[in-house]
Design an enzyme around this catalytic site. Structure first.
Site, PDB file in Angstrom:
ATOM      1  N   LYS A   3      -0.285   2.762  -7.039  1.00  0.00           N
ATOM      2  CA  LYS A   3      -0.774   2.021  -7.959  1.00  0.00           C
ATOM      3  C   LYS A   3      -1.504   2.844  -8.024  1.00  0.00           C
ATOM      4  O   LYS A   3      -1.138   2.957 -10.258  1.00  0.00           O
ATOM      5  CB  LYS A   3      -0.525   0.856  -7.485  1.00  0.00           C
ATOM      6  CG  LYS A   3       0.206   0.280  -6.835  1.00  0.00           C
ATOM      7  CD  LYS A   3      -0.019  -1.584  -6.000  1.00  0.00           C
ATOM      8  CE  LYS A   3      -1.484  -1.562  -4.812  1.00  0.00           C
ATOM      9  NZ  LYS A   3      -0.661  -1.029  -3.363  1.00  0.00           N
ATOM     10  N   THR A   4      -3.044   3.589  -7.661  1.00  0.00           N
ATOM     11  CA  THR A   4      -4.246   4.034  -8.246  1.00  0.00           C
ATOM     12  C   THR A   4      -3.691   4.719  -8.905  1.00  0.00           C
ATOM     13  O   THR A   4      -4.242   5.479 -10.431  1.00  0.00           O
ATOM     14  CB  THR A   4      -5.221   4.538  -6.874  1.00  0.00           C
ATOM     15  OG1 THR A   4      -5.405   3.453  -6.176  1.00  0.00           O
ATOM     16  CG2 THR A   4      -6.402   4.876  -7.369  1.00  0.00           C
TER      17      THR A   4
ATOM     18  N   SER B 282      11.293 -19.183   3.305  1.00  0.00           N
ATOM     19  CA  SER B 282      12.129 -18.107   2.694  1.00  0.00           C
ATOM     20  C   SER B 282      13.198 -17.461   4.385  1.00  0.00           C
ATOM     21  O   SER B 282      14.741 -17.300   4.530  1.00  0.00           O
ATOM     22  CB  SER B 282      12.190 -16.668   2.492  1.00  0.00           C
ATOM     23  OG  SER B 282      11.155 -15.625   3.083  1.00  0.00           O
TER      24      SER B 282
ATOM     25  N   LYS C 186      13.180  -7.386  -0.381  1.00  0.00           N
ATOM     26  CA  LYS C 186      13.818  -7.640   1.277  1.00  0.00           C
ATOM     27  C   LYS C 186      14.939  -6.776   1.504  1.00  0.00           C
ATOM     28  O   LYS C 186      15.888  -6.110   2.147  1.00  0.00           O
ATOM     29  CB  LYS C 186      14.162  -9.088   1.745  1.00  0.00           C
ATOM     30  CG  LYS C 186      12.982 -10.214   1.185  1.00  0.00           C
ATOM     31  CD  LYS C 186      13.417 -11.233   1.496  1.00  0.00           C
ATOM     32  CE  LYS C 186      11.733 -12.309   1.247  1.00  0.00           C
ATOM     33  NZ  LYS C 186      12.208 -13.618   0.858  1.00  0.00           N
TER      34      LYS C 186
ATOM     35  N   PRO D 253       0.436  -1.530   0.381  1.00  0.00           N
ATOM     36  CA  PRO D 253      -0.170   0.122  -0.133  1.00  0.00           C
ATOM     37  C   PRO D 253       0.847   1.177   0.237  1.00  0.00           C
ATOM     38  O   PRO D 253       1.977   1.756   0.924  1.00  0.00           O
ATOM     39  CB  PRO D 253      -0.891   0.287   1.099  1.00  0.00           C
ATOM     40  CG  PRO D 253      -0.914  -1.629   2.067  1.00  0.00           C
ATOM     41  CD  PRO D 253       0.390  -1.911   1.220  1.00  0.00           C
ATOM     42  N   GLY D 254       0.385   1.930  -0.596  1.00  0.00           N
ATOM     43  CA  GLY D 254       0.947   3.674  -0.226  1.00  0.00           C
ATOM     44  C   GLY D 254       1.996   3.841  -1.747  1.00  0.00           C
ATOM     45  O   GLY D 254       3.022   4.558  -1.134  1.00  0.00           O
ATOM     46  N   VAL D 255       2.225   2.964  -2.557  1.00  0.00           N
ATOM     47  CA  VAL D 255       3.422   3.091  -3.032  1.00  0.00           C
ATOM     48  C   VAL D 255       3.084   3.712  -4.754  1.00  0.00           C
ATOM     49  O   VAL D 255       3.884   4.472  -5.819  1.00  0.00           O
ATOM     50  CB  VAL D 255       3.837   1.258  -4.119  1.00  0.00           C
ATOM     51  CG1 VAL D 255       4.917   1.130  -2.653  1.00  0.00           C
ATOM     52  CG2 VAL D 255       3.128   1.120  -4.399  1.00  0.00           C
TER      53      VAL D 255
END
Length: 797
Positions: free
Chosen positions: A364-365, A684, A727, A360-362
């Site tokens: 996308k929309t 991982s 990561k 969230p918050g990168v």
């Protein structure tokens, strides 16, 4: 072949007054009346008397290079004091030098210009063709009586010069005829123009006939409808609904697909036959309204300038170069297909369904909005989070009470065009229950080979979605069903670096929050150093949503202090960590790896969650008791298996690892992964658990600057994992300077930004021994084991 006489005078030069023509061309064999409206024209006629003069066309105050020697046949008055003359064209003539003459007229040397190919076989053939074309045009216009004039012309040159009478030719075209001394060339020109005129006349005739027939049909339908309205009035079923005309216009609209028009006409007939008291009338009206609201035939014009698109994306978003490049590639392909006529509505398999996956918050929309702005298309968003009913996508059957079209059809209506940019937000959060599976309904929507005939259950007519640009978003792809995922092209957005967050805060977030909190840059000055403190000490996320919240919180407190009169010096400076602490309080985050890993048995791992990359600490301890393994921290089945594999590896390789086998006897091992309230799963963490176990049993602490990730096998092999970029970004945010990743993930490191790779040393390991060589402090020196040099990642090409 008809016997055409010819008249082609020899070249001779004479001096003549010039009569300029501003709105026409006089060709040989033509007889025209010329109004003498200018002093130049009157002077030329006065100088010529009843003799000869040179008639020259004038365009844009310039004389043509050739004129026509003409004889004045008659002079007279047109009325209101305007003189006129009747002149007869004789021969073409080129214009020489000006010479003195009588009166005020312009006198020039005129040299008669003989025609060439005036009596060739081809010229005669073209002349017959042109005669036939002219007669066809006159007949189509109801002027067949003028055919005698055409048939009276003699000689191919004279027949070609009939073009001077044509109202369909421009002044420039008639000058071309005048200047064409080669009769074959002249006839080629006029034949080509006549064919064009005849073709246009034919089209006009068909249109006129179609309009006439349509008007007859319309008048008949109007009369019948008036009679029907009178009958219904007598029955007390008066309908005063003006929207009926809108529905009839839909039936007559040629841009609406024929099946839709037929369905509307059928339902409109049912509506007119249904009593107003019938509940079915309301259902029919609702359906007609829904169909009429769809923007049939309305399409936005694409702007496919890839340079401008990249500029828009760069202006709206910092970083995300890979994602921007993919969007620009998408537009470039559409542009190439459009240039070749391949990108048309209804073309199958012509599009890609781009799915933006990231925490969230990168952005996308907002990337979808930027794409729509770059393409010049409307943007609509369909939120799918929590949708469990298939009818939300496909619409409800008309038989249900409260039925309505699905979200896709409603989005097309809201956009106002048939080709918007349509964002399917949070596609990974679709649910399913007894009402159906919405993700299955999306299979047709997102398949470029099928969505040109998408059928909404309520509308029951085909919707062409082939030209809709679909952009879907998701936080994770694990919950997206396989068949739906197969139709998507995944583009990962892994988050921002610290420097990118500072740039975003400075270029976008700060200005927006200043405006929202009623402040200006003249009242508050926040520099990059303060923004970096907010990023590092008060937020720790992949995106920038919390960063914007913290900036809003800071500015709200400043606005409150200004309003209360607590600060008077302007602007309020927020430049240092102390300034940030004054308004935001103590830091919320700090680098805890050194404290957590200060004792043996604790290792720092790297993980990927729905909110991006993150660090997790694995704690291991042992105690007397029944041999075995206790696992806590809400671990999933895969992670539990990784812990068992790690313990088995350590026990089976105890001697090579420098561990006394007796340490396993009569002892129970406990593996805990904080925070205990957060579910965790995945393979991982295998190398992290194994490192923590070896650290506990050897008494060597894990280096506080090291984070690690990788799957482990019973033989101690380190297998590749996913999410390397996320990561590594998480490790950098947590203050780690060394990261261990599987050797087979080495190509994935090239996706990590260069700025991050310059701060974090990335070590590649293919066996557990290589991991331990980097991870554990040396028993004596407290550093790396003798002879080991960390392998830093190579910069991207």
């Amino acid at each position: 072949m008809a016997d055409f006489p010819t008249a082609n005078p020899a070249s001779s030069t004479t001096t003549l007054p010039v009569l300029p023509l501003g709105s026409g061309v006089l060709l040989p064999h033509m007889v025209v009346t010329v109004a003498l409206e200018t002093p130049e024209a009157r002077a030329a006629v006065d100088a010529a008397g009843d003799g000869l003069l040179l008639v020259v066309p004038r365009v844009d105050n310039r004389y043509a290079g050739m004129g026509t020697i003409a004889r004045v046949d008659e002079q007279g008055e047109l009325g209101h004091g305007v003189r006129a003359v009747v002149v007869r064209g004789l021969h073409r003539a080129t214009i020489g030098l000006g010479v003195p003459g009588s009166g005020t007229s312009l006198w020039v040397e005129a040299t008669t210009a003989p025609e060439t190919n005036a009596d060739s076989e081809r010229a005669r053939t073209l002349a017959l063709e042109y005669q036939a074309l002219i007669e066809g045009i006159l007949e189509a216009r109801g002027l067949a009586v003028l055919g005698d004039v055409v048939r009276g012309a003699r000689g191919p040159g004279a027949i070609a010069d009939l073009a001077g009478y044509s109202p369909d030719l421009s002044l420039e075209q008639k000058i071309e005829v005048l200047e064409a001394l080669d009769v074959e060339v002249r006839l080629d020109k006029v034949v080509g123009w006549a064919k064009t005129v005849l073709a246009e006349q034919s089209v006009k005739d068909r249109i006129r006939k179609g309009v006439s027939e349509g008007m007859d049909k319309t008048q008949r339908e109007f009369l019948l409808r008036q009679q029907l309205a009178a009958i219904r009035k007598e029955l007390g079923e008066t309908d005063t609904d003006a929207d009926l005309e809108r529905f009839r216009a839909l039936v007559a609209d040629g841009s609406v697909p024929m099946p839709v028009r037929e369905a509307v006409e059928r339902e409109l007939g049912r509506l007119e036959r249904t009593s107003e008291q019938s509940p079915e009338r309301g259902w029919i009206r609702s359906w007609l309204d829904a169909v009429a609201d769809v923007p049939w035939g309305v399409r936005a014009t694409d702007s496919l300038d890839v340079v401008e698109a990249r500029r828009v994306l760069d202006a709206d978003h910092n970083g995300l170069d890979d994602v921007k490049a993919r969007i620009v590639e998408f537009l470039a392909v559409r542009k190439r297909r459009a240039e070749r006529g391949l990108h048309v509505a209804g073309s199958r398999g012509a599009g890609a369904i781009i799915t933006l996956v990231g925490p969230p918050g990168v952005g996308k929309t907002s990337l979808g909005e930027s794409l729509a702005r770059a393409m010049g298309r409307p943007f609509v968003r369909v939120a799918l989070g929590g949708v469990r009913d298939e009818a939300e996508i496909r619409g409800h059957r008309r038989t249900y009470v409260g039925a309505m079209p699905g979200r896709i059809a409603r989005a097309i209506k809201d956009a106002g065009v048939m080709n918007p940019v349509l964002m399917l937000d949070e596609v990974d959060k679709l649910g399913n229950d007894w009402r159906g599976d919405p993700s299955s309904a999306l299979l047709e929507v997102l398949d470029p080979a099928q969505n040109h005939t998408f059928r909404d259950h309520y509308l029951e007519v085909d919707l062409d979605l082939s030209d809709v640009v679909f952009i879907s978003t998701a936080n994770v792809i694990d919950t997206i069903p396989g068949p739906l995922l197969d139709r998507m092209e995944i583009v990962h957005i892994d988050g921002y670096t610290e420097a990118e967050k500072v740039d975003i805060a400075r270029d976008h977030l700060l200005a927006r929050q200043l405006e929202r909190n009623g402040l200006s840059s003249a009242e508050v000055d926040v520099n990059d150093d303060a923004l970096r403190v907010v990023v590092v000490d008060h937020t720790r996320e992949a995106g920038v949503r919390n960063l914007e919240r913290e900036l809003g919180k800071l500015l709200r407190k400043v606005a409150t202090a200004i309003s209360a009169g607590e600060v008077t010096d302007m602007p309020v400076l927020v430049h240092s960590p102390e300034d940030v602490r004054r308004w935001l309080g103590r830091p919320r985050f700090f680098f805890e790896s050194a404290d957590r890993t200060s004792v043996p048995g604790v290792a720092t791992g790297l993980a990927v969650t729905g909110t991006g990359g993150d660090v997790l600490f694995v704690e291991v301890t042992s105690m007397p008791g029944e041999a075995g393994l206790t696992l806590t921290g809400q671990l999933g089945d895969v992670m539990k298996e990784s812990a068992s594999i790690a313990l088995s590896f350590v026990r089976s390789h105890a001697e090579s690892l420098g561990i006394e086998p007796a340490l396993f006897e009569g002892r129970r091992f406990h593996v805990h992964v904080p925070a205990g309230a957060i579910p965790k799963d995945g393979p991982s963490a295998g190398v992290t658990i194994a490192s923590a176990l070896v650290s506990l049993l050897t008494g060597r602490v894990v280096r506080s600057t090291v984070g690690m990730t990788g799957e482990i096998t019973l033989q101690g092999k380190v297998l590749p994992i996913g999410g390397v970029k996320r990561k590594v970004l998480a490790a950098q945010r947590a203050g780690l300077t060394d990261v261990i990743v599987p050797k087979r993930n080495e190509p994935d490191v090239e996706d990590v930004p260069e700025a991050v790779r310059s701060e974090v040393a990335i070590h590649f390991a293919s066996t557990m021994n290589e991991v331990l060589a980097v991870a554990l402090e040396a028993a004596s020196t407290g550093g790396l084991e003798d002879g080991h040099t960390p392998m830093r990642s190579r910069p991207a090409a």
